[in-house]
Design a protein around this motif. Structure first.
Motif, short mmCIF file in Angstrom:
data_model
loop_
_atom_site.label_atom_id
_atom_site.label_comp_id
_atom_site.label_asym_id
_atom_site.label_seq_id
_atom_site.Cartn_x
_atom_site.Cartn_y
_atom_site.Cartn_z
N GLY A 133 -19.03 -56.77 0.19
CA GLY A 133 -17.67 -56.45 0.62
C GLY A 133 -17.28 -57.18 1.89
O GLY A 133 -16.15 -57.66 2.02
N TYR A 134 -18.21 -57.28 2.84
CA TYR A 134 -17.94 -58.03 4.07
C TYR A 134 -17.66 -59.50 3.77
O TYR A 134 -16.74 -60.10 4.33
CB TYR A 134 -19.11 -57.95 5.05
CG TYR A 134 -19.47 -56.58 5.53
CD1 TYR A 134 -18.49 -55.63 5.78
CD2 TYR A 134 -20.80 -56.22 5.73
CE1 TYR A 134 -18.83 -54.37 6.23
CE2 TYR A 134 -21.14 -54.95 6.16
CZ TYR A 134 -20.16 -54.02 6.40
OH TYR A 134 -20.49 -52.77 6.83
N VAL A 135 -18.45 -60.07 2.88
CA VAL A 135 -18.27 -61.47 2.50
C VAL A 135 -16.90 -61.67 1.85
O VAL A 135 -16.16 -62.60 2.18
CB VAL A 135 -19.41 -61.94 1.58
CG1 VAL A 135 -19.11 -63.30 0.97
CG2 VAL A 135 -20.73 -61.97 2.33
N ALA A 136 -16.55 -60.78 0.92
CA ALA A 136 -15.25 -60.89 0.24
C ALA A 136 -14.10 -60.74 1.23
O ALA A 136 -13.10 -61.47 1.14
CB ALA A 136 -15.16 -59.83 -0.86
N LEU A 137 -14.22 -59.82 2.17
CA LEU A 137 -13.17 -59.62 3.18
C LEU A 137 -13.02 -60.86 4.05
O LEU A 137 -11.90 -61.31 4.32
CB LEU A 137 -13.49 -58.40 4.04
CG LEU A 137 -12.51 -58.09 5.16
CD1 LEU A 137 -11.11 -57.82 4.60
CD2 LEU A 137 -12.99 -56.91 5.97
N GLN A 138 -14.13 -61.45 4.46
CA GLN A 138 -14.07 -62.66 5.26
C GLN A 138 -13.41 -63.80 4.48
O GLN A 138 -12.57 -64.52 5.02
CB GLN A 138 -15.47 -63.08 5.72
CG GLN A 138 -15.46 -64.32 6.61
CD GLN A 138 -16.85 -64.64 7.14
OE1 GLN A 138 -17.62 -63.74 7.44
NE2 GLN A 138 -17.16 -65.91 7.25
N ARG A 139 -13.78 -63.94 3.22
CA ARG A 139 -13.15 -64.97 2.37
C ARG A 139 -11.64 -64.76 2.27
O ARG A 139 -10.87 -65.70 2.34
CB ARG A 139 -13.77 -64.97 0.97
CG ARG A 139 -14.89 -65.96 0.78
CD ARG A 139 -15.17 -66.23 -0.69
NE ARG A 139 -15.22 -65.04 -1.51
CZ ARG A 139 -16.33 -64.45 -1.92
NH1 ARG A 139 -17.50 -64.91 -1.57
NH2 ARG A 139 -16.28 -63.38 -2.67
N ARG A 140 -11.24 -63.50 2.09
CA ARG A 140 -9.80 -63.19 1.98
C ARG A 140 -9.08 -63.52 3.28
O ARG A 140 -8.00 -64.11 3.26
CB ARG A 140 -9.59 -61.73 1.60
CG ARG A 140 -8.11 -61.32 1.52
CD ARG A 140 -7.88 -60.30 0.45
NE ARG A 140 -6.67 -59.53 0.63
CZ ARG A 140 -5.45 -59.95 0.32
NH1 ARG A 140 -5.27 -61.15 -0.18
NH2 ARG A 140 -4.40 -59.17 0.50
N ILE A 141 -9.64 -63.15 4.41
CA ILE A 141 -9.00 -63.44 5.70
C ILE A 141 -8.90 -64.95 5.91
O ILE A 141 -7.84 -65.46 6.30
CB ILE A 141 -9.76 -62.77 6.86
CG1 ILE A 141 -9.59 -61.25 6.78
CG2 ILE A 141 -9.26 -63.28 8.21
CD1 ILE A 141 -10.52 -60.47 7.69
N LEU A 142 -9.98 -65.67 5.65
CA LEU A 142 -9.94 -67.13 5.81
C LEU A 142 -8.94 -67.77 4.86
O LEU A 142 -8.25 -68.73 5.23
CB LEU A 142 -11.33 -67.73 5.62
CG LEU A 142 -12.33 -67.42 6.74
CD1 LEU A 142 -13.72 -67.91 6.37
CD2 LEU A 142 -11.87 -68.01 8.06
N SER A 143 -8.82 -67.24 3.66
CA SER A 143 -7.84 -67.75 2.71
C SER A 143 -6.41 -67.52 3.23
O SER A 143 -5.56 -68.41 3.14
CB SER A 143 -8.02 -67.06 1.36
OG SER A 143 -7.02 -67.47 0.46
N LEU A 144 -6.18 -66.35 3.81
CA LEU A 144 -4.86 -66.06 4.37
C LEU A 144 -4.54 -66.99 5.55
O LEU A 144 -3.40 -67.39 5.74
CB LEU A 144 -4.77 -64.60 4.83
CG LEU A 144 -4.70 -63.57 3.71
CD1 LEU A 144 -4.93 -62.16 4.26
CD2 LEU A 144 -3.37 -63.64 2.99
N LEU A 145 -5.57 -67.35 6.32
CA LEU A 145 -5.37 -68.21 7.48
C LEU A 145 -5.25 -69.70 7.12
O LEU A 145 -4.53 -70.44 7.79
CB LEU A 145 -6.53 -68.03 8.47
CG LEU A 145 -6.66 -66.67 9.14
CD1 LEU A 145 -7.96 -66.59 9.93
CD2 LEU A 145 -5.46 -66.38 10.03
N ASN A 146 -5.97 -70.11 6.09
CA ASN A 146 -6.09 -71.55 5.82
C ASN A 146 -5.43 -72.05 4.55
O ASN A 146 -5.35 -73.26 4.36
CB ASN A 146 -7.58 -71.94 5.77
CG ASN A 146 -8.27 -71.71 7.09
OD1 ASN A 146 -7.74 -72.04 8.13
ND2 ASN A 146 -9.45 -71.13 7.04
N SER A 147 -5.02 -71.17 3.68
CA SER A 147 -4.46 -71.61 2.40
C SER A 147 -2.99 -71.24 2.30
O SER A 147 -2.56 -70.21 2.83
CB SER A 147 -5.21 -70.93 1.24
OG SER A 147 -6.58 -71.22 1.29
#
Length: 188
Positions: A133-147
């Motif tokens: 869950g932590y990994v998925a949350l980090q991926r989602r945040i980075l996606s919101l910031l970078n994509s």
């Protein structure tokens, strides 16, 4: 209903029949209708929910503009709750409601702590689930910031194509943080 939970746990750790029977005794099965709430903002969050049938969404409504922001969808073989409120035993900042009729297995914090203390296998299982869950949350945040929103749309489509068959486009737009009209341009 219970077989799905066993299969879910056994993706991480094997269980004997007696271990699973004991674990299952700590869950409460519940059914909800489409549009019913499992968790409401400002209310206590007594359970973590394992979805055995149906589809739910966790959302936050911005009080300034009334805009709904969807944090998560959850369908069969997924967990959902307001984890901050669940673990801290505080009022929820999220709302969790049914997009479809839903069947869940409910696990109270007390029962979760009890079975984790008694069975190392389950403590290991929940640690691995939390890490994922932590990994998925980090991926989602980075996606919101970078994509871009369009890039997030296409990634969601590739990762969870079944979601587009089950979720209205207005909800997908709210998950991506775009208007329904913008989403329509992406899907052309």
């Amino acid at each position: 209903m219970s077989q799905l939970l066993r299969q879910h746990i056994e993706k991480i750790t094997p269980l004997t029949d007696s271990e699973f029977t004991y674990i299952l005794s700590h869950f409460t099965p519940k059914k909800y209708k489409k549009h019913q709430f499992l968790v409401q903002e400002d209310a206590p969050v007594p359970n973590d929910f394992f979805v055995t049938k149906g589809l739910l969404k966790a959302s936050y409504t911005n009080l300034n503009d009334g805009k709904e922001h969807i944090l998560q969808f959850a369908w069969e073989d997924w967990w959902i709750t307001d984890y901050q409120a669940y673990f801290n035993e505080t009022a929820s900042s999220l709302t969790i409601d049914c997009i479809e009729d839903v069947e869940v297995l409910c696990l109270s914090l007390h029962n979760r702590e009890k079975i984790c203390a008694e069975l190392h296998k389950i403590e290991h299982f929940f640690r691995r689930k939390s890490n994922a869950g932590y990994v998925a949350l980090q991926r989602r945040i980075l996606s919101l910031l970078n994509s871009s929103a369009e890039e997030r749309y296409h990634q969601l489509l590739v990762t969870y194509p079944q979601l587009f068959q089950r979720v209205p486009k207005t909800l997908i737009a709210a998950y991506l943080g775009v208007s329904r009209e913008t989403l329509s341009r992406f899907s052309k």
